[in-house]
Design a protein around this motif. Structure first.
Motif, PDB file in Angstrom:
ATOM      1  N   ALA A 103     -50.021  78.017  71.880  1.00  0.00           N
ATOM      2  CA  ALA A 103     -49.936  78.313  70.452  1.00  0.00           C
ATOM      3  C   ALA A 103     -48.560  77.941  69.896  1.00  0.00           C
ATOM      4  CB  ALA A 103     -50.209  79.793  70.213  1.00  0.00           C
ATOM      5  N   ALA A 104     -47.513  78.309  70.617  1.00  0.00           N
ATOM      6  CA  ALA A 104     -46.162  77.990  70.151  1.00  0.00           C
ATOM      7  C   ALA A 104     -45.944  76.481  70.132  1.00  0.00           C
ATOM      8  CB  ALA A 104     -45.127  78.671  71.042  1.00  0.00           C
ATOM      9  N   GLY A 105     -46.425  75.784  71.159  1.00  0.00           N
ATOM     10  CA  GLY A 105     -46.298  74.328  71.196  1.00  0.00           C
ATOM     11  C   GLY A 105     -47.031  73.666  70.053  1.00  0.00           C
ATOM     12  N   ALA A 106     -48.229  74.185  69.731  1.00  0.00           N
ATOM     13  CA  ALA A 106     -48.998  73.622  68.614  1.00  0.00           C
ATOM     14  C   ALA A 106     -48.286  73.841  67.290  1.00  0.00           C
ATOM     15  CB  ALA A 106     -50.389  74.236  68.580  1.00  0.00           C
ATOM     16  N   ALA A 107     -47.667  75.012  67.122  1.00  0.00           N
ATOM     17  CA  ALA A 107     -46.936  75.288  65.884  1.00  0.00           C
ATOM     18  C   ALA A 107     -45.756  74.329  65.717  1.00  0.00           C
ATOM     19  CB  ALA A 107     -46.453  76.739  65.871  1.00  0.00           C
ATOM     20  N   VAL A 108     -45.120  73.972  66.822  1.00  0.00           N
ATOM     21  CA  VAL A 108     -44.036  72.992  66.758  1.00  0.00           C
ATOM     22  C   VAL A 108     -44.594  71.612  66.415  1.00  0.00           C
ATOM     23  CG1 VAL A 108     -42.238  71.795  68.084  1.00  0.00           C
ATOM     24  CG2 VAL A 108     -42.561  74.270  68.363  1.00  0.00           C
ATOM     25  N   GLU A 109     -45.685  71.221  67.053  1.00  0.00           N
ATOM     26  CA  GLU A 109     -46.300  69.920  66.793  1.00  0.00           C
ATOM     27  C   GLU A 109     -46.710  69.775  65.333  1.00  0.00           C
ATOM     28  OE1 GLU A 109     -49.564  69.454  69.443  1.00  0.00           O
ATOM     29  OE2 GLU A 109     -48.337  69.669  71.249  1.00  0.00           O
ATOM     30  N   LYS A 110     -47.173  70.866  64.730  1.00  0.00           N
ATOM     31  CA  LYS A 110     -47.601  70.841  63.326  1.00  0.00           C
ATOM     32  C   LYS A 110     -46.424  71.006  62.360  1.00  0.00           C
ATOM     33  CE  LYS A 110     -52.095  70.555  64.018  1.00  0.00           C
ATOM     34  NZ  LYS A 110     -52.904  69.428  63.505  1.00  0.00           N
ATOM     35  N   ALA A 111     -45.219  71.082  62.902  1.00  0.00           N
ATOM     36  CA  ALA A 111     -44.004  71.252  62.095  1.00  0.00           C
ATOM     37  C   ALA A 111     -44.023  72.558  61.311  1.00  0.00           C
ATOM     38  CB  ALA A 111     -43.800  70.062  61.157  1.00  0.00           C
ATOM     39  N   LEU A 112     -44.696  73.572  61.855  1.00  0.00           N
ATOM     40  CA  LEU A 112     -44.708  74.888  61.226  1.00  0.00           C
ATOM     41  C   LEU A 112     -43.444  75.668  61.569  1.00  0.00           C
ATOM     42  CD1 LEU A 112     -48.425  75.850  61.965  1.00  0.00           C
ATOM     43  CD2 LEU A 112     -47.492  74.968  59.826  1.00  0.00           C
ATOM     44  N   ILE A 113     -42.905  75.409  62.777  1.00  0.00           N
ATOM     45  CA  ILE A 113     -41.676  76.061  63.232  1.00  0.00           C
ATOM     46  C   ILE A 113     -40.870  75.031  64.030  1.00  0.00           C
ATOM     47  CG2 ILE A 113     -42.718  78.367  63.341  1.00  0.00           C
ATOM     48  CD1 ILE A 113     -42.939  77.978  66.395  1.00  0.00           C
ATOM     49  N   THR A 114     -39.637  75.392  64.358  1.00  0.00           N
ATOM     50  CA  THR A 114     -38.815  74.526  65.197  1.00  0.00           C
ATOM     51  C   THR A 114     -39.028  74.887  66.666  1.00  0.00           C
ATOM     52  OG1 THR A 114     -36.912  76.021  65.223  1.00  0.00           O
ATOM     53  CG2 THR A 114     -37.081  74.444  63.378  1.00  0.00           C
ATOM     54  N   LYS A 115     -38.606  73.989  67.538  1.00  0.00           N
ATOM     55  CA  LYS A 115     -38.691  74.282  68.969  1.00  0.00           C
ATOM     56  C   LYS A 115     -37.808  75.472  69.325  1.00  0.00           C
ATOM     57  CE  LYS A 115     -38.648  72.200  73.551  1.00  0.00           C
ATOM     58  NZ  LYS A 115     -37.990  73.365  74.171  1.00  0.00           N
TER      59      LYS A 115
END
Length: 240
Positions: free
Chosen positions: A196-208
């Motif tokens: 989930a966290a990786g997907a949020a980064v991929e979607k540019a919703l959050i930073t790494k």
């Protein structure tokens, strides 16, 4: 297949399956299909209850594993919207962990209506990812990461539409139940949290950096016995 096995063997999974069987309410000797049968856990249990069960899944590997688990049962590789079953041939229809994978549940529910006899019972459902709860010191960030989890599925909130879909397809006596699983062991959900966290980064919703910080917090919660996730599953039953 190891992922499917882990899901069905998690604490609470057997209880959820049992709840779906109670909602079906079928007697010994009744005919039933389990659509999206996965590795065959439900087929095995329904067969032990004296039902004549057919398992169907679109994944050949899943069907192969299910055949190994229940050698005496009938299985087919088929899509949920095109079942190799006769009209009105079944007393029961069950499909869980399916609808988040479909663009539109309508054709699948229409097919269920076709294969059920008049008076036959249907139980469908699954997780609504919009209701997943994960405790965190930063709940706003957690809500965004949950959107990352949703982005990994085709229709993450599809099950909330199933009551309407059943009614639209002519089913009656529709009932909705919620089965809630509480998870306090971080290790059970760690792979899904990372995904989930990786997907949020991929979607540019959050930073790494945000993702790493959040995952570190969840890991600390796990070590301190402070991890908490609540996973509601909707079960929707009706009569043909």
């Amino acid at each position: 297949m190891s992922f499917l096995e882990r899901i069905e063997e998690r604490p609470g999974a057997a209880e959820l399956r049992a709840a779906s069987y109670r909602m079906l309410g079928l007697k010994r000797g009744a005919t039933c299909v389990d659509v999206a049968c996965g590795a065959g856990h439900a087929v095995a249990e329904l067969a032990k209850h004296g039902l004549k069960v057919t398992g169907i899944d679109a994944d050949p590997d899943a069907v192969e594993a299910a055949r190994e688990r229940v050698p005496g049962a009938m299985f087919h590789v088929a899509h949920s919207s095109d079942l190799p079953l006769e009209d009105g041939s079944l007393d029961g229809y069950r499909a869980l962990r399916l609808f988040h994978l479909l663009d539109d549940p309508g054709p699948t529910i229409a097919e269920a209506h076709r294969v059920l006899r008049p008076g036959g019972r249907i139980v469908v459902g699954g997780q609504d990812y919009g209701f997943v709860l994960i405790d965190s010191s930063d709940q706003d960030l957690t809500d965004v990461i949950r959107l990352g989890l949703e982005s990994r599925t085709v229709s993450p909130r599809a099950v909330r539409t199933l009551r309407d879909t059943l009614l639209d397809q002519g089913f009656r006596d529709v009932e909705v139940a919620v089965h809630t699983e509480v998870v306090t062991d971080y290790r059970e959900l760690a792979p899904q949290l990372r995904s989930a966290a990786g997907a949020a980064v991929e979607k540019a919703l959050i930073t790494k950096k945000d993702a790493d910080s959040w995952l570190a917090e969840q890991s600390r919660r796990g070590r301190r016995n402070r991890f908490l996730a609540v996973l509601p599953t909707l079960l929707v039953g009706a009569r043909r």
